[in-house]
Write a protein that holds these residues in place. Sequence first.
Motif, PDB file in Angstrom:
ATOM      1  N   GLU A  81       0.788  -1.233   0.000  1.00  0.00           N
ATOM      2  CA  GLU A  81       0.000   0.000   0.000  1.00  0.00           C
ATOM      3  C   GLU A  81       0.822   1.287   0.000  1.00  0.00           C
ATOM      4  O   GLU A  81       0.280   2.357   0.254  1.00  0.00           O
ATOM      5  N   ALA A  82       2.098   1.202  -0.243  1.00  0.00           N
ATOM      6  CA  ALA A  82       2.906   2.428  -0.317  1.00  0.00           C
ATOM      7  C   ALA A  82       2.786   2.993  -1.730  1.00  0.00           C
ATOM      8  O   ALA A  82       2.808   2.263  -2.713  1.00  0.00           O
ATOM      9  N   LYS A  83       2.637   4.289  -1.809  1.00  0.00           N
ATOM     10  CA  LYS A  83       2.568   4.968  -3.101  1.00  0.00           C
ATOM     11  C   LYS A  83       3.980   5.447  -3.436  1.00  0.00           C
ATOM     12  O   LYS A  83       4.600   6.148  -2.638  1.00  0.00           O
ATOM     13  N   VAL A  84       4.479   5.043  -4.592  1.00  0.00           N
ATOM     14  CA  VAL A  84       5.828   5.429  -5.010  1.00  0.00           C
ATOM     15  C   VAL A  84       5.715   6.301  -6.248  1.00  0.00           C
ATOM     16  O   VAL A  84       5.072   5.920  -7.224  1.00  0.00           O
ATOM     17  N   GLU A  85       6.336   7.480  -6.181  1.00  0.00           N
ATOM     18  CA  GLU A  85       6.354   8.363  -7.341  1.00  0.00           C
ATOM     19  C   GLU A  85       7.790   8.745  -7.660  1.00  0.00           C
ATOM     20  O   GLU A  85       8.664   8.679  -6.798  1.00  0.00           O
ATOM     21  N   ILE A  86       8.015   9.127  -8.899  1.00  0.00           N
ATOM     22  CA  ILE A  86       9.352   9.488  -9.366  1.00  0.00           C
ATOM     23  C   ILE A  86       9.335  10.940  -9.833  1.00  0.00           C
ATOM     24  O   ILE A  86       8.444  11.343 -10.580  1.00  0.00           O
ATOM     25  N   VAL A  87      10.327  11.696  -9.363  1.00  0.00           N
ATOM     26  CA  VAL A  87      10.505  13.073  -9.811  1.00  0.00           C
ATOM     27  C   VAL A  87      11.932  13.192 -10.336  1.00  0.00           C
ATOM     28  O   VAL A  87      12.888  12.930  -9.605  1.00  0.00           O
ATOM     29  N   VAL A  88      12.048  13.564 -11.605  1.00  0.00           N
ATOM     30  CA  VAL A  88      13.358  13.822 -12.213  1.00  0.00           C
ATOM     31  C   VAL A  88      13.350  15.283 -12.625  1.00  0.00           C
ATOM     32  O   VAL A  88      12.475  15.715 -13.372  1.00  0.00           O
ATOM     33  N   THR A  89      14.306  16.034 -12.103  1.00  0.00           N
ATOM     34  CA  THR A  89      14.361  17.462 -12.375  1.00  0.00           C
ATOM     35  C   THR A  89      15.799  17.882 -12.631  1.00  0.00           C
ATOM     36  O   THR A  89      16.711  17.069 -12.504  1.00  0.00           O
ATOM     37  N   GLU A  90      15.978  19.127 -12.976  1.00  0.00           N
ATOM     38  CA  GLU A  90      17.302  19.639 -13.323  1.00  0.00           C
ATOM     39  C   GLU A  90      17.656  20.793 -12.398  1.00  0.00           C
ATOM     40  O   GLU A  90      16.807  21.584 -12.026  1.00  0.00           O
ATOM     41  N   GLY A  91      18.936  20.871 -12.017  1.00  0.00           N
ATOM     42  CA  GLY A  91      19.394  21.980 -11.202  1.00  0.00           C
ATOM     43  C   GLY A  91      20.609  21.599 -10.376  1.00  0.00           C
ATOM     44  O   GLY A  91      21.165  20.512 -10.521  1.00  0.00           O
ATOM     45  N   GLU A  92      20.996  22.514  -9.501  1.00  0.00           N
ATOM     46  CA  GLU A  92      22.092  22.241  -8.563  1.00  0.00           C
ATOM     47  C   GLU A  92      21.531  21.301  -7.501  1.00  0.00           C
ATOM     48  O   GLU A  92      20.450  21.546  -6.958  1.00  0.00           O
TER      49      GLU A  92
END
Length: 154
Positions: A72-83
């Motif tokens: 029941e854990a919700k897993v999401e992915i965030v890929v972003t750009e920056g320092e």
Amino acid sequence: MESQRVVVVVEDAAAARFALQWAVGNFIRGGDCITLLHVCPPARSRRKRRRLRLGGFQLALAFKDLCNGIAEAKVEIVVTEGELGETVVATVDQLGATTLVVGLHDKSFLYRAPSPYTRVRSLGCRVLAVRQHATARDGFLNAELTQIETISLQ
């Protein structure tokens, strides 16, 4: 028990993978929301930016496989750009995370600040920094856990 929003920094380092494994086995519970955050370095060309983002997403997918055992854990992915340091702090604030999990290694972004805790002082959440030790006893890996307090002292 209230669910947590846990942000895990995804890096191409064994320490980052171990930190997630430690968190899954010892800290994260069913019903929690896990955000796997990968920060790509800034790139000028579109082609290079696209390649870096794709590589970051593939790395995050490999990390997501480590979360499969949590019901029941919700897993999401965030890929972003920056320092790295600034982007992690901004994303944690934006998501309203309760916990940040970071794998400590020699080139960790926590060490690049003038003071090791400068970058995380403004966070309103707990920071768990996990370092893997190379020694193993009876099949168990040793780990060192550091909880960085982010509450300002008056």
